[in-house]
Design a protein around this motif. Structure first.
Motif, mmCIF file in Angstrom:
data_model
loop_
_atom_site.group_PDB
_atom_site.id
_atom_site.type_symbol
_atom_site.label_atom_id
_atom_site.label_comp_id
_atom_site.label_asym_id
_atom_site.label_seq_id
_atom_site.Cartn_x
_atom_site.Cartn_y
_atom_site.Cartn_z
ATOM 1 N N THR A 190 0.745 -1.177 0.030
ATOM 2 C CA THR A 190 -0.006 0.076 -0.122
ATOM 3 C C THR A 190 0.843 1.225 -0.023
ATOM 4 O OG1 THR A 190 -1.586 -1.171 1.391
ATOM 5 C CG2 THR A 190 -1.832 1.164 1.184
ATOM 6 N N ARG A 191 0.492 2.206 -0.830
ATOM 7 C CA ARG A 191 1.145 3.574 -0.909
ATOM 8 C C ARG A 191 0.455 4.601 0.126
ATOM 9 N NH1 ARG A 191 4.054 4.352 -5.738
ATOM 10 N NH2 ARG A 191 4.539 6.569 -4.942
ATOM 11 N N PHE A 192 1.046 5.603 0.400
ATOM 12 C CA PHE A 192 0.389 6.536 1.641
ATOM 13 C C PHE A 192 1.120 7.817 0.979
ATOM 14 C CE2 PHE A 192 0.949 2.707 3.885
ATOM 15 C CZ PHE A 192 -0.368 2.455 4.505
ATOM 16 N N VAL A 193 0.076 8.857 1.401
ATOM 17 C CA VAL A 193 0.570 10.374 1.160
ATOM 18 C C VAL A 193 -0.008 10.961 2.333
ATOM 19 C CG1 VAL A 193 0.379 12.346 -0.212
ATOM 20 C CG2 VAL A 193 0.562 10.196 -1.554
ATOM 21 N N LEU A 194 0.835 11.725 3.073
ATOM 22 C CA LEU A 194 0.164 12.638 4.018
ATOM 23 C C LEU A 194 0.099 14.109 3.732
ATOM 24 C CD1 LEU A 194 0.347 12.064 7.601
ATOM 25 C CD2 LEU A 194 2.069 14.045 7.288
ATOM 26 N N VAL A 195 -1.181 14.517 3.711
ATOM 27 C CA VAL A 195 -1.585 15.895 3.308
ATOM 28 C C VAL A 195 -1.444 16.447 4.862
ATOM 29 C CG1 VAL A 195 -3.080 17.528 2.427
ATOM 30 C CG2 VAL A 195 -2.827 15.314 1.369
ATOM 31 N N GLN A 196 -0.577 17.645 4.780
ATOM 32 C CA GLN A 196 -0.610 18.207 6.348
ATOM 33 C C GLN A 196 -0.979 19.581 6.215
ATOM 34 O OE1 GLN A 196 3.663 19.213 7.814
ATOM 35 N NE2 GLN A 196 2.977 17.890 9.706
ATOM 36 N N HIS A 197 -1.717 20.054 6.928
ATOM 37 C CA HIS A 197 -2.100 21.593 7.109
ATOM 38 C C HIS A 197 -1.063 22.329 7.456
ATOM 39 C CE1 HIS A 197 -4.004 25.371 7.993
ATOM 40 N NE2 HIS A 197 -5.245 25.015 7.255
ATOM 41 N N ASN A 198 -0.476 23.597 6.813
ATOM 42 C CA ASN A 198 0.648 24.159 6.957
ATOM 43 C C ASN A 198 0.756 24.721 8.436
ATOM 44 O OD1 ASN A 198 2.984 25.462 5.401
ATOM 45 N ND2 ASN A 198 2.152 27.566 6.190
ATOM 46 N N ARG A 199 -0.291 24.858 9.159
ATOM 47 C CA ARG A 199 -0.177 25.266 10.563
ATOM 48 C C ARG A 199 0.554 24.014 11.318
ATOM 49 N NH1 ARG A 199 -5.463 28.899 11.906
ATOM 50 N NH2 ARG A 199 -5.281 30.530 10.162
ATOM 51 N N ALA B 42 6.332 11.845 11.948
ATOM 52 C CA ALA B 42 6.811 10.772 12.254
ATOM 53 C C ALA B 42 5.966 9.532 11.587
ATOM 54 C CB ALA B 42 6.541 10.462 13.614
ATOM 55 N N ALA B 43 4.766 9.803 11.350
ATOM 56 C CA ALA B 43 3.754 8.996 10.557
ATOM 57 C C ALA B 43 4.241 8.862 9.203
ATOM 58 C CB ALA B 43 2.497 9.204 10.743
ATOM 59 N N ALA B 44 4.495 9.964 8.546
ATOM 60 C CA ALA B 44 5.020 9.997 7.142
ATOM 61 C C ALA B 44 6.317 9.254 7.151
ATOM 62 C CB ALA B 44 5.312 11.316 6.669
ATOM 63 N N ALA B 45 7.057 9.214 8.089
ATOM 64 C CA ALA B 45 8.658 8.776 8.026
ATOM 65 C C ALA B 45 8.387 7.121 7.807
ATOM 66 C CB ALA B 45 9.492 9.239 8.990
ATOM 67 N N ALA B 46 7.463 6.829 9.166
ATOM 68 C CA ALA B 46 7.218 5.328 9.128
ATOM 69 C C ALA B 46 6.492 4.604 7.683
ATOM 70 C CB ALA B 46 6.312 5.038 10.325
ATOM 71 N N LEU B 47 5.894 5.661 7.226
ATOM 72 C CA LEU B 47 5.135 4.974 6.020
ATOM 73 C C LEU B 47 5.882 5.014 4.724
ATOM 74 C CD1 LEU B 47 1.377 5.856 6.999
ATOM 75 C CD2 LEU B 47 2.513 3.555 7.492
ATOM 76 N N ARG B 48 6.999 5.929 4.762
ATOM 77 C CA ARG B 48 7.679 6.411 3.580
ATOM 78 C C ARG B 48 6.474 7.044 2.543
ATOM 79 N NH1 ARG B 48 11.103 1.037 1.917
ATOM 80 N NH2 ARG B 48 9.204 -0.027 1.921
ATOM 81 N N ALA B 49 5.905 7.981 3.201
ATOM 82 C CA ALA B 49 4.982 8.612 2.492
ATOM 83 C C ALA B 49 5.437 10.055 2.229
ATOM 84 C CB ALA B 49 3.726 8.879 3.370
#
Length: 207
Positions: free
Chosen positions: A33-42, A53-60
């Motif tokens: 499964t692929r993942f993308v993290l969309v993060q609010h700028n704030r 940390a979640a993005a790093a763990a998921l290579r997202a």
């Protein structure tokens, strides 16, 4: 009046003071499964955000939404070989399960995970480029958040790393998710120790 030690350098990924940094123990999940993290700028530089940390763990890849001086990079959201869904508990959201991995031959599933406050995520789920057009999925009912660093707006709300961990468990099984869970519990403990507080459900008499 006590002074806050806000000037102490922090890790840009886990958000802990550098001497407490946990990134050496951050697991990397190897799943189709692929993942993308969309993060609010704030949330971009908030040390209490677990999205990095979640993005790093998921290579997202991390896509930032809402920056006034930076256009949103939509490339990670437009791969023609991926079938996208966004993790957000909308009224019409499908409860995530292993069947979510079923895609047409030659295609892969990509789950978009939102990082922000409840209000920010609700806005991104509706208005962020492409994200608003993706089908919504939600997590099955689970226990309360164990983060406790920020106050959840509703009892079932969890932080981004918890949501990512639960999603990995639902899609790929508890054995795959367990290293993420262990990392998160240690991150929670260190963040609370850094603040001089106790994690939710922790009894001082247990020490």
């Amino acid at each position: 009046m006590s002074s806050r030690k806000s000037s102490r350098p922090r890790c840009p990924v886990c958000g802990l003071h550098l001497e407490r940094c946990l990134c050496a123990e951050l697991p990397v999940v190897d799943v189709p499964t692929r993942f993308v993290l969309v993060q609010h700028n704030r949330e971009r530089h908030k040390p209490t955000s677990t999205g990095r940390a979640a993005a790093a763990a998921l290579r997202a890849p991390i896509v930032h939404y809402g920056a006034r001086d930076e256009a949103m990079d939509t490339a990670p959201l437009t791969d023609p070989e991926l079938d996208y869904v966004v993790l957000f508990p909308a009224e019409d959201a499908q409860v995530a399960g292993p069947e979510l991995l079923h895609t047409a031959p030659g295609r892969r599933r990509c789950v978009v995970i939102l990082d922000g406050t409840w209000h920010q995520c609700s806005r991104m789920a509706r208005r962020a480029a492409h994200v608003g057009d993706f089908p919504k999925v939600s997590l099955p009912p689970g226990g309360p958040s164990r983060w406790g660093i920020r106050h959840p707006p509703r009892p079932e709300a969890v932080c981004t790393f918890e949501a990512a961990t639960r999603l990995v468990e639902v899609l790929h099984g508890p054995d795959v998710a367990r290293p993420m869970e262990r990392f998160f519990l240690e991150l929670t403990a260190r963040m609370h120790a850094q603040r001089g507080s106790l994690p939710p459900g922790h009894d001082e008499d247990d020490d």
